[in-house]
Design a protein around this motif. Structure first.
Motif, PDB file in Angstrom:
ATOM      1  N   GLU A   1       4.715 -47.457 -40.388  1.00 26.99           N
ATOM      2  CA  GLU A   1       4.313 -48.835 -40.069  1.00 26.99           C
ATOM      3  C   GLU A   1       4.130 -49.596 -41.373  1.00 26.99           C
ATOM      4  OE1 GLU A   1       3.729 -52.160 -38.758  1.00 26.99           O
ATOM      5  OE2 GLU A   1       3.752 -50.758 -37.063  1.00 26.99           O
ATOM      6  N   ASP A   2       4.865 -50.703 -41.530  1.00 25.86           N
ATOM      7  CA  ASP A   2       4.790 -51.454 -42.789  1.00 25.86           C
ATOM      8  C   ASP A   2       3.830 -52.641 -42.756  1.00 25.86           C
ATOM      9  OD1 ASP A   2       6.299 -53.066 -41.129  1.00 25.86           O
ATOM     10  OD2 ASP A   2       7.808 -53.552 -42.634  1.00 25.86           O
TER      11      ASP A   2
ATOM     12  N   ARG B   1       4.551 -46.327 -45.217  1.00 21.01           N
ATOM     13  CA  ARG B   1       4.803 -47.763 -45.079  1.00 21.01           C
ATOM     14  C   ARG B   1       6.233 -48.148 -45.399  1.00 21.01           C
ATOM     15  NH1 ARG B   1      -0.969 -49.839 -47.033  1.00 21.01           N
ATOM     16  NH2 ARG B   1      -2.041 -49.360 -45.094  1.00 21.01           N
ATOM     17  N   SER B   2       7.076 -47.145 -45.688  1.00 22.27           N
ATOM     18  CA  SER B   2       8.490 -47.396 -45.965  1.00 22.27           C
ATOM     19  C   SER B   2       9.299 -46.181 -45.527  1.00 22.27           C
ATOM     20  CB  SER B   2       8.708 -47.637 -47.462  1.00 22.27           C
ATOM     21  OG  SER B   2       8.471 -46.442 -48.190  1.00 22.27           O
TER      22      SER B   2
ATOM     23  N   LEU C   1      10.224 -53.907 -43.732  1.00 14.59           N
ATOM     24  CA  LEU C   1      10.569 -54.941 -44.711  1.00 14.59           C
ATOM     25  C   LEU C   1      11.884 -54.606 -45.399  1.00 14.59           C
ATOM     26  CD1 LEU C   1       7.063 -55.554 -46.307  1.00 14.59           C
ATOM     27  CD2 LEU C   1       8.283 -57.008 -44.686  1.00 14.59           C
ATOM     28  N   GLY C   2      12.923 -55.367 -45.093  1.00  7.36           N
ATOM     29  CA  GLY C   2      14.231 -55.176 -45.710  1.00  7.36           C
ATOM     30  C   GLY C   2      14.936 -53.896 -45.325  1.00  7.36           C
ATOM     31  N   ASP C   3      14.509 -53.248 -44.268  1.00  9.57           N
ATOM     32  CA  ASP C   3      15.071 -51.955 -43.908  1.00  9.57           C
ATOM     33  C   ASP C   3      14.858 -51.714 -42.418  1.00  9.57           C
ATOM     34  OD1 ASP C   3      16.298 -49.495 -44.299  1.00  9.57           O
ATOM     35  OD2 ASP C   3      14.743 -48.678 -45.583  1.00  9.57           O
ATOM     36  N   SER C   4      15.263 -50.540 -41.973  1.00  9.91           N
ATOM     37  CA  SER C   4      14.967 -50.108 -40.605  1.00  9.91           C
ATOM     38  C   SER C   4      14.556 -48.638 -40.664  1.00  9.91           C
ATOM     39  CB  SER C   4      16.183 -50.281 -39.691  1.00  9.91           C
ATOM     40  OG  SER C   4      17.117 -49.237 -39.902  1.00  9.91           O
ATOM     41  N   ALA C   5      14.138 -48.126 -39.544  1.00  6.28           N
ATOM     42  CA  ALA C   5      13.730 -46.725 -39.455  1.00  6.28           C
ATOM     43  C   ALA C   5      14.897 -45.824 -39.067  1.00  6.28           C
ATOM     44  CB  ALA C   5      12.598 -46.588 -38.444  1.00  6.28           C
ATOM     45  N   GLU C   6      16.103 -46.322 -39.160  1.00  6.17           N
ATOM     46  CA  GLU C   6      17.263 -45.552 -38.694  1.00  6.17           C
ATOM     47  C   GLU C   6      17.405 -44.196 -39.383  1.00  6.17           C
ATOM     48  OE1 GLU C   6      21.934 -46.161 -37.523  1.00  6.17           O
ATOM     49  OE2 GLU C   6      20.915 -47.729 -38.672  1.00  6.17           O
ATOM     50  N   GLU C   7      17.340 -44.165 -40.701  1.00  5.56           N
ATOM     51  CA  GLU C   7      17.482 -42.895 -41.417  1.00  5.56           C
ATOM     52  C   GLU C   7      16.330 -41.940 -41.076  1.00  5.56           C
ATOM     53  OE1 GLU C   7      18.092 -41.053 -45.906  1.00  5.56           O
ATOM     54  OE2 GLU C   7      17.780 -43.210 -45.680  1.00  5.56           O
TER      55      GLU C   7
ATOM     56  N   ALA D   1       7.330 -48.081 -31.875  1.00  6.80           N
ATOM     57  CA  ALA D   1       6.325 -49.117 -31.629  1.00  6.80           C
ATOM     58  C   ALA D   1       6.653 -50.221 -32.616  1.00  6.80           C
ATOM     59  CB  ALA D   1       4.926 -48.579 -31.858  1.00  6.80           C
ATOM     60  N   SER D   2       7.306 -51.273 -32.128  1.00 10.68           N
ATOM     61  CA  SER D   2       7.884 -52.230 -33.053  1.00 10.68           C
ATOM     62  C   SER D   2       7.893 -53.652 -32.508  1.00 10.68           C
ATOM     63  CB  SER D   2       9.334 -51.804 -33.350  1.00 10.68           C
ATOM     64  OG  SER D   2       9.929 -52.657 -34.288  1.00 10.68           O
ATOM     65  N   GLY D   3       7.946 -54.580 -33.430  1.00 11.97           N
ATOM     66  CA  GLY D   3       8.121 -55.975 -33.071  1.00 11.97           C
ATOM     67  C   GLY D   3       9.582 -56.321 -32.876  1.00 11.97           C
ATOM     68  N   ALA D   4      10.466 -55.397 -33.223  1.00 10.56           N
ATOM     69  CA  ALA D   4      11.905 -55.599 -33.027  1.00 10.56           C
ATOM     70  C   ALA D   4      12.239 -55.448 -31.549  1.00 10.56           C
ATOM     71  CB  ALA D   4      12.695 -54.582 -33.850  1.00 10.56           C
ATOM     72  N   SER D   5      13.425 -55.849 -31.197  1.00 10.81           N
ATOM     73  CA  SER D   5      13.910 -55.670 -29.831  1.00 10.81           C
ATOM     74  C   SER D   5      14.417 -54.241 -29.655  1.00 10.81           C
ATOM     75  CB  SER D   5      15.053 -56.655 -29.569  1.00 10.81           C
ATOM     76  OG  SER D   5      15.719 -56.321 -28.376  1.00 10.81           O
ATOM     77  N   ALA D   6      14.240 -53.688 -28.490  1.00  9.70           N
ATOM     78  CA  ALA D   6      14.736 -52.336 -28.203  1.00  9.70           C
ATOM     79  C   ALA D   6      16.246 -52.257 -28.362  1.00  9.70           C
ATOM     80  CB  ALA D   6      14.333 -51.923 -26.792  1.00  9.70           C
TER      81      ALA D   6
END
Length: 130
Positions: A18-19, A42-43, A66-72, A87-92
């Motif tokens: 969580e950033d 946080r990253s 920030l400037g990235d995603s959790a994909e990796e 658990a994200s503010g992004a869209s599913a």
């Protein structure tokens, strides 16, 4: 004394990626109170370092960083067969198809629902080929 040390780690070690500087400590505290030993990152690079240490029971991932995603991070967890929830503010829909088996909680979310999904993911495990 760090307040997260006051609670027993009855549910095991979990990674919290969580950033958000205001939200991360709050979520960490609530998860600690629920009985988890929380490793906060946080990253993505911090999260990957925690994965390398091993012994994770599960993870809670913010997809948009920030400037990235959790994909990796999600890829590495999936390879290591460590269950996770988002658990994200992004869209599913931002999450690639290969990770859509994992529960997704849009912020704001109910903490009890997140914890229940985390435990269900731990019980179910990671699909062989998600």
């Amino acid at each position: 004394m760090n307040s997260t040390q006051a609670y027993p780690a009855v549910h095991g070690d979990i990674l919290l990626l969580e950033d958000d500087a205001a939200f991360a400590p709050l979520l960490r505290e609530v998860l600690s109170m629920a009985g988890y030993d929380v490793r906060l990152a946080r990253s993505a690079p911090e999260a990957l370092a925690h994965i390398e240490v091993g012994s994770l029971a599960a993870a809670v991932l913010d997809w948009r960083l920030l400037g990235d995603s959790a994909e990796e991070v999600a890829d590495r967890l999936q390879s290591a067969r460590v269950p996770y929830v988002f658990a994200s503010g992004a869209s599913a829909t931002a999450v690639p198809e290969r990770h859509r088996w994992a529960p997704f909680f849009a912020k704001p979310f109910r903490i009890t629902a997140l914890i229940n999904a985390l435990e269900e993911a731990r019980a179910a495990g990671v699909p062989a080929r998600a």
